[in-house]
Design a protein around this motif. Structure first.
Motif, PDB file in Angstrom:
ATOM      1  N   LEU A  84      -1.348  15.787  -3.724  1.00 51.77           N
ATOM      2  CA  LEU A  84      -0.059  16.154  -2.833  1.00 51.77           C
ATOM      3  C   LEU A  84       0.812  14.564  -3.513  1.00 51.77           C
ATOM      4  O   LEU A  84       1.554  14.604  -4.091  1.00 51.77           O
ATOM      5  CB  LEU A  84       0.548  15.785  -1.993  1.00 51.77           C
ATOM      6  N   GLY A  85      -0.216  13.581  -4.629  1.00 55.29           N
ATOM      7  CA  GLY A  85       0.599  12.637  -5.173  1.00 55.29           C
ATOM      8  C   GLY A  85       1.183  11.687  -4.461  1.00 55.29           C
ATOM      9  O   GLY A  85       0.098  11.496  -3.125  1.00 55.29           O
ATOM     10  N   ASN A  86       1.830  10.809  -4.618  1.00 60.05           N
ATOM     11  CA  ASN A  86       2.971   9.837  -3.119  1.00 60.05           C
ATOM     12  C   ASN A  86       3.609  10.648  -2.624  1.00 60.05           C
ATOM     13  O   ASN A  86       4.268  11.581  -2.475  1.00 60.05           O
ATOM     14  CB  ASN A  86       3.595   8.779  -4.248  1.00 60.05           C
ATOM     15  N   ILE A  87       2.683  10.318  -1.104  1.00 61.61           N
ATOM     16  CA  ILE A  87       3.975  10.610   0.461  1.00 61.61           C
ATOM     17  C   ILE A  87       4.474   9.724   0.828  1.00 61.61           C
ATOM     18  O   ILE A  87       5.838   9.804   0.714  1.00 61.61           O
ATOM     19  CB  ILE A  87       2.934  11.232   0.833  1.00 61.61           C
ATOM     20  N   ALA A  88       3.832   8.642   0.739  1.00 57.23           N
ATOM     21  CA  ALA A  88       4.764   7.118   1.420  1.00 57.23           C
ATOM     22  C   ALA A  88       4.590   6.149   1.127  1.00 57.23           C
ATOM     23  O   ALA A  88       3.103   6.192   0.094  1.00 57.23           O
ATOM     24  CB  ALA A  88       5.352   7.413   3.354  1.00 57.23           C
ATOM     25  N   TYR A  89       5.184   4.880   1.192  1.00 55.27           N
ATOM     26  CA  TYR A  89       4.801   3.740   0.476  1.00 55.27           C
ATOM     27  C   TYR A  89       5.309   2.620   0.713  1.00 55.27           C
ATOM     28  O   TYR A  89       6.837   3.154   1.792  1.00 55.27           O
ATOM     29  CB  TYR A  89       5.276   4.158  -0.707  1.00 55.27           C
ATOM     30  N   GLU A  90       4.835   1.693   0.816  1.00 50.67           N
ATOM     31  CA  GLU A  90       5.632   0.041   1.522  1.00 50.67           C
ATOM     32  C   GLU A  90       6.225  -0.605   0.520  1.00 50.67           C
ATOM     33  O   GLU A  90       5.932   0.235  -0.563  1.00 50.67           O
ATOM     34  CB  GLU A  90       4.640  -0.691   1.765  1.00 50.67           C
ATOM     35  N   GLN A  95       0.904  -1.156   0.262  1.00 50.99           N
ATOM     36  CA  GLN A  95       0.360  -0.135  -0.201  1.00 50.99           C
ATOM     37  C   GLN A  95       1.090   1.079  -0.188  1.00 50.99           C
ATOM     38  O   GLN A  95       2.569   0.579   0.571  1.00 50.99           O
ATOM     39  CB  GLN A  95      -1.063  -0.008   0.960  1.00 50.99           C
ATOM     40  N   CYS A  96       0.022   1.886  -0.341  1.00 50.13           N
ATOM     41  CA  CYS A  96       0.939   3.705  -0.403  1.00 50.13           C
ATOM     42  C   CYS A  96       0.060   4.432   0.177  1.00 50.13           C
ATOM     43  O   CYS A  96      -0.971   4.098   0.698  1.00 50.13           O
ATOM     44  CB  CYS A  96       1.456   3.786  -1.710  1.00 50.13           C
ATOM     45  N   TYR A  97       0.439   5.626   0.334  1.00 49.03           N
ATOM     46  CA  TYR A  97      -0.232   6.916   0.995  1.00 49.03           C
ATOM     47  C   TYR A  97       0.025   8.123   0.442  1.00 49.03           C
ATOM     48  O   TYR A  97       0.998   8.558  -0.153  1.00 49.03           O
ATOM     49  CB  TYR A  97       1.124   7.056   2.554  1.00 49.03           C
ATOM     50  N   ALA A  98      -0.839   8.438  -0.114  1.00 54.65           N
ATOM     51  CA  ALA A  98      -1.206   9.601  -1.055  1.00 54.65           C
ATOM     52  C   ALA A  98      -2.165  10.436  -1.077  1.00 54.65           C
ATOM     53  O   ALA A  98      -2.615   9.917  -0.518  1.00 54.65           O
ATOM     54  CB  ALA A  98      -0.864   9.077  -2.675  1.00 54.65           C
TER      55      ALA A  98
END
Length: 405
Positions: free
Chosen positions: A230-236, A223-226
């Motif tokens: 902002l678009g993508n902020i953080a990701y696994e 999963q990602c956090y977007a």
């Protein structure tokens, strides 16, 4: 697997030196936009060279951005070029308008898809929405960056989704965490074998039980956090130890409502500064809660890690991939004179989000209430009409009963 680019494995000193160069340039660029020219009027860009200096700047909140957009449509004066200078203009609930580009990895989603093992030879069934909101295009842009083909599926028409996935030979899924289960269950019901082995999800919580179910079906799910802004902020990554912050944003964890960084490891609100040259959001408050994880990821990526999504700083809650906001609940109450108050309750039924709307009213038409809920909240939910005075007097208008552990 090789990393997406050398930025992911920089030393802490290299990353700090690069930030000291990039941050003043981004602040100066932001000040060419009228909105930031007002907000950062007294700021000397040359003095903002690290996270400590950045923390002295004011926080930009979504409510302020929305108000500015109302006064100076469509972007409130916070972009460095006009609306016609972008490839896309999107509308998210609020409404909030976001610009979009088609340049290489404009939303920085390719980094996440690469970490999820998606690349050349894959066909991604992209089940994020393509209508008005940007999620579909965010993931499509990322797929292009890693050389994958895309089936622009959107949501709904699940039988057709299964048929297309089979006929085309889709190998990867992109979408909200729970919709993949809907597709897989429908395929099983239809007696269709699918070729999914990878899933890249966002827009909602990936519950451990759901991730395990996918793993049991031979699908690796990350999963990602977007966000739309902002678009993508953080990701696994495959290490699955927290989420790694993207290389083109700066993440701070602050005390909600203050903009003051919390002590290392404490939970606070996520504030993000984007290094996107076209849309240089500076200290943008997401309203999401998280905390910093110490150390580096075992996968070799060296940027800061956060624990992932840990709730909202306000009562705004994401249900079925859509935000439900307190002001929307207030608008629902205002639509019917007989409604005293209302409360939205988010739960899980099986592995799916569910929404119940409790309405305090002495009467009224359940069907009319259901239509108003769909219109105002942009989601369908169960309606429970309760007697006036029945709902708790705890100030909550949105109650999230889901568990994330």
């Amino acid at each position: 697997m090789t990393h997406f680019d050398p930025l992911e494995t920089r030393t802490d000193d290299q990353r700090a030196a690069d930030l000291a160069s990039a941050l003043p340039q981004q602040i100066a660029r932001a000040k060419t936009a009228p909105g930031f020219a007002r907000l950062l009027a007294d700021v000397d860009p040359a003095a903002i060279t690290d996270a400590a200096a950045l923390a002295t700047l004011p926080v930009l909140r979504k409510s302020e951005l929305s108000r500015a957009q109302g006064e100076h449509p469509p972007f409130g004066g916070f972009t460095v070029k006009p609306a016609h200078g972008f490839a896309h203009v999107f509308q998210s609930p609020g409404p909030i308008y976001e610009p979009g580009g088609t340049d290489h990895d404009w939303w920085r989603m390719g980094r996440f898809l690469h970490a999820a093992g998606i690349g050349q030879g894959d066909i991604v069934q992209n089940c994020f929405g393509y209508h008005l909101t940007p999620a579909g295009m965010i993931f499509e842009n990322g797929a292009r960056a890693v050389g994958a083909a895309v089936l622009p599926a959107g949501t709904g028409q699940t039988e057709l989704q299964v048929t297309a996935a089979r006929d085309i030979g889709c190998t990867a899924y992109a979408g909200t965490p729970d919709y993949l289960k809907v597709i897989l269950d429908k395929a099983e019901e239809m007696g269709v074998a699918l070729k999914f082995t990878k899933a890249a999800v966002g827009g909602g919580a990936l519950f451990p039980s759901l991730r395990k179910e996918y793993a049991d079906r031979g699908i690796s799910c990350l999963q990602c956090y977007a966000t739309a802004d902002l678009g993508n902020i953080a990701y696994e990554s495959a290490a699955m130890e927290g989420m790694i912050v993207d290389e083109h944003v700066i993440v701070e964890i602050v005390t909600p409502g203050t903009g003051t960084p919390v002590a290392p490891g404490e939970v606070g609100e996520v504030v993000v500064t984007s290094l996107n040259p076209d849309y240089p959001l500076i200290r943008f408050a997401t309203g999401d809660m998280s905390a910093v994880l110490p150390g580096h990821s075992p996968c070799g990526r060296t940027n800061m890690r956060i624990k992932g999504w840990m709730g909202r700083a306000d009562q705004t809650t994401k249900i079925k991939g859509m935000f439900v906001r307190p002001e929307q609940v207030a608008a629902l109450v205002d639509k019917h004179a007989e409604i005293v108050k209302a409360r939205v309750i988010a739960t899980r039924v099986g592995e799916m989000d569910a929404m119940t709307v409790q309405i305090e009213s002495s009467g009224g038409d359940d069907a009319a209430y259901a239509r108003s809920v769909a219109e105002v909240l942009k989601l369908k939910g169960a309606i429970e009409v309760v007697a006036p005075g029945s709902l708790p007097k705890d100030g909550l208008v949105i109650e999230d009963q889901r568990r994330y552990d």
